[in-house]
Design a protein around this motif. Structure first.
Motif, PDB file in Angstrom:
ATOM      1  N   LEU A  30      37.357  33.996  32.192  1.00 55.82           N
ATOM      2  CA  LEU A  30      37.692  32.982  31.193  1.00 55.82           C
ATOM      3  C   LEU A  30      38.066  33.637  29.865  1.00 55.82           C
ATOM      4  O   LEU A  30      39.052  33.262  29.230  1.00 55.82           O
ATOM      5  CB  LEU A  30      36.536  31.997  30.999  1.00 55.82           C
ATOM      6  N   GLN A  31      37.279  34.632  29.457  1.00 54.42           N
ATOM      7  CA  GLN A  31      37.598  35.343  28.214  1.00 54.42           C
ATOM      8  C   GLN A  31      38.889  36.148  28.367  1.00 54.42           C
ATOM      9  O   GLN A  31      39.699  36.216  27.449  1.00 54.42           O
ATOM     10  CB  GLN A  31      36.454  36.267  27.811  1.00 54.42           C
ATOM     11  N   PHE A  32      39.053  36.784  29.528  1.00 54.96           N
ATOM     12  CA  PHE A  32      40.275  37.552  29.769  1.00 54.96           C
ATOM     13  C   PHE A  32      41.497  36.641  29.669  1.00 54.96           C
ATOM     14  O   PHE A  32      42.470  36.952  28.980  1.00 54.96           O
ATOM     15  CB  PHE A  32      40.234  38.220  31.153  1.00 54.96           C
ATOM     16  N   ASN A  33      41.446  35.495  30.350  1.00 55.03           N
ATOM     17  CA  ASN A  33      42.572  34.561  30.332  1.00 55.03           C
ATOM     18  C   ASN A  33      42.795  33.949  28.948  1.00 55.03           C
ATOM     19  O   ASN A  33      43.911  33.538  28.627  1.00 55.03           O
ATOM     20  CB  ASN A  33      42.378  33.463  31.379  1.00 55.03           C
ATOM     21  N   ALA A  34      41.738  33.925  28.134  1.00 54.52           N
ATOM     22  CA  ALA A  34      41.876  33.421  26.764  1.00 54.52           C
ATOM     23  C   ALA A  34      42.468  34.478  25.834  1.00 54.52           C
ATOM     24  O   ALA A  34      42.736  34.197  24.678  1.00 54.52           O
ATOM     25  CB  ALA A  34      40.525  32.950  26.244  1.00 54.52           C
ATOM     26  N   GLY A  35      42.664  35.688  26.362  1.00 54.18           N
ATOM     27  CA  GLY A  35      43.318  36.735  25.578  1.00 54.18           C
ATOM     28  C   GLY A  35      42.397  37.713  24.884  1.00 54.18           C
ATOM     29  O   GLY A  35      42.819  38.408  23.958  1.00 54.18           O
ATOM     30  N   ASP A  36      41.139  37.808  25.310  1.00 46.30           N
ATOM     31  CA  ASP A  36      40.199  38.739  24.685  1.00 46.30           C
ATOM     32  C   ASP A  36      40.799  40.148  24.666  1.00 46.30           C
ATOM     33  O   ASP A  36      41.068  40.728  25.716  1.00 46.30           O
ATOM     34  CB  ASP A  36      38.879  38.743  25.465  1.00 46.30           C
ATOM     35  N   PRO A  37      41.036  40.709  23.473  1.00 47.33           N
ATOM     36  CA  PRO A  37      41.706  42.006  23.381  1.00 47.33           C
ATOM     37  C   PRO A  37      40.914  43.155  24.008  1.00 47.33           C
ATOM     38  O   PRO A  37      41.512  44.067  24.580  1.00 47.33           O
ATOM     39  CB  PRO A  37      41.908  42.233  21.884  1.00 47.33           C
ATOM     40  N   LEU A  39      38.764  42.987  26.628  1.00 42.09           N
ATOM     41  CA  LEU A  39      38.863  42.880  28.088  1.00 42.09           C
ATOM     42  C   LEU A  39      40.273  43.228  28.568  1.00 42.09           C
ATOM     43  O   LEU A  39      40.444  43.942  29.555  1.00 42.09           O
ATOM     44  CB  LEU A  39      38.496  41.469  28.551  1.00 42.09           C
ATOM     45  N   ARG A  40      41.283  42.729  27.871  1.00 43.52           N
ATOM     46  CA  ARG A  40      42.656  43.030  28.257  1.00 43.52           C
ATOM     47  C   ARG A  40      42.952  44.523  28.117  1.00 43.52           C
ATOM     48  O   ARG A  40      43.645  45.104  28.943  1.00 43.52           O
ATOM     49  CB  ARG A  40      43.636  42.189  27.469  1.00 43.52           C
ATOM     50  N   GLY A  41      42.391  45.141  27.089  1.00 38.73           N
ATOM     51  CA  GLY A  41      42.561  46.580  26.913  1.00 38.73           C
ATOM     52  C   GLY A  41      41.912  47.371  28.038  1.00 38.73           C
ATOM     53  O   GLY A  41      42.478  48.347  28.534  1.00 38.73           O
ATOM     54  N   ALA A  42      40.724  46.945  28.447  1.00 47.24           N
ATOM     55  CA  ALA A  42      40.018  47.625  29.537  1.00 47.24           C
ATOM     56  C   ALA A  42      40.788  47.501  30.847  1.00 47.24           C
ATOM     57  O   ALA A  42      40.921  48.467  31.598  1.00 47.24           O
ATOM     58  CB  ALA A  42      38.609  47.050  29.689  1.00 47.24           C
ATOM     59  N   VAL A  43      41.312  46.318  31.131  1.00 44.99           N
ATOM     60  CA  VAL A  43      42.087  46.106  32.356  1.00 44.99           C
ATOM     61  C   VAL A  43      43.394  46.899  32.290  1.00 44.99           C
ATOM     62  O   VAL A  43      43.806  47.530  33.269  1.00 44.99           O
ATOM     63  CB  VAL A  43      42.352  44.605  32.595  1.00 44.99           C
ATOM     64  N   ASN A  44      44.039  46.907  31.125  1.00 41.65           N
ATOM     65  CA  ASN A  44      45.270  47.669  30.962  1.00 41.65           C
ATOM     66  C   ASN A  44      45.025  49.156  31.219  1.00 41.65           C
ATOM     67  O   ASN A  44      45.812  49.811  31.909  1.00 41.65           O
ATOM     68  CB  ASN A  44      45.835  47.460  29.557  1.00 41.65           C
TER      69      ASN A  44
END
Length: 71
Positions: A30-37, A39-44
């Motif tokens: 939910l946080q990832f899909n909301a754009g949490d930087p 979490l998105r950085g970790a996945v990237n």
């Protein structure tokens, strides 16, 4: 070493595939899909490292790397 193993592999065409998976508790979707930087950085980072390993020895211009020049 990896290049040598690839050259010695039978067959004229070579390909690579990779799978990256995670457990449900590894990431808050939910946080990832909301754009949490964070979490998105970790996945990237995880995806970039997976691609670097998956295409080790392949020149960037011939890989699926996000940094490859795409015509």
């Amino acid at each position: 070493m990896a290049r040598g193993a690839i050259r010695l592999a039978p067959g004229a065409l070579k390909y690579r595939s990779a799978v990256l998976s995670y457990a449900a508790e590894d990431i808050d979707t939910l946080q990832f899909n909301a754009g949490d930087p964070a979490l998105r950085g970790a996945v990237n980072l995880a995806l970039a490292l997976c691609l670097e390993i998956g295409f080790a020895g392949v020149p960037v211009r011939f890989s699926a790397s996000p940094t490859a020049d795409v015509p």
